[in-house]
Design an enzyme around this catalytic site. Structure first.
Site: not given
Ligand code: GRF
Length: 198
Positions: A13, A102, A172
């Site tokens: 995502s 993170h 994020e």
């Molecule tokens: C996210 O929560 C990121 O912070 C962590 O792994 C997850 C990845 O999510 N490192 P995606 O694959 O980008 O949906």
């Protein structure tokens, strides 16, 4: 054109947020490669559907294999939910040119074993009132490099780890795109542990 390689292990995502930002022109970057350490990563299908070059590496030679892909023409490596620990020549040659997202406010709830839902469950169990996400440069070690930017969310008394994960993930997607944009426009200066946004 600023070229980025995106490393994923799962859904992708965060990769999707970067792709959207490139497609809308918000990010003036080229995604030169999407690399995963897991052949079943959902993000690989997303990348292939967009016609992006994808690679899968796993095991002891992962970092060296990634280096062979990125060494010639990559300006920034973006770890977007990438679970393998990078090491060796890749870290040396790409010092302060690899970022990671993170899902907590480093130095809280980070380090070995702190990934995915484990992070949010630890925050809920601790009873923190705010959490969030951190974009940081990758250095030897786990989640230890200089912090580029952070975004915060409230943690509600009734929250489950899943509730918190959903709220943090939205932030994020903003944070990872902003960090790539700042670096691509040369607006980041690193001095020791401190990062100046120019
Ligand atoms: C996210 O929560 C990121 O912070 C962590 O792994 C997850 C990845 O999510 N490192 P995606 O694959 O980008 O949906």
């Amino acid at each position: 054109m600023f070229r980025i390689a995106v490393l994923i292990s799962g859904t992708g995502s965060n990769l999707g947020a970067i792709i959207n930002a490139v497609e809308t022109g918000y990010l003036r970057c080229k995604i030169s490669a999407v690399i995963s350490d897991h052949s079943g990563a959902g993000g690989l299908k997303l990348a292939e559907g967009k016609g992006l070059d994808t690679f899968v590496f796993s095991g002891k030679t992962t970092s060296d294999n990634i280096f062979e892909v990125v060494k010639e023409d990559t300006d920034l490596i973006v770890c977007a939910g990438f679970l393998s620990i990078l090491k060796g020549k890749l870290l040396e040659e790409f010092h302060n040119r690899i970022i990671n997202i993170h899902p907590a406010l480093i130095p809280s709830f980070c380090g070995s074993g702190m990934y995915g839902m484990h992070v949010h469950q630890a925050a809920i169990d601790y009873g923190v009132k705010v959490s969030g996400c951190t974009v940081h440069f990758i250095e030897p070690g786990v989640d230890t490099g200089p912090v580029v930017l952070q975004r915060t969310v409230d943690v509600l008394y009734t929250d489950t780890a899943e509730d918190l994960q959903k709220r943090v993930l939205k932030e994020e997607h903003i944070a990872i795109v902003e960090a790539v944009k700042l670096i691509s426009k040369n607006r980041i200066a690193v001095s020791g542990r401190k990062v100046l946004i120019k």
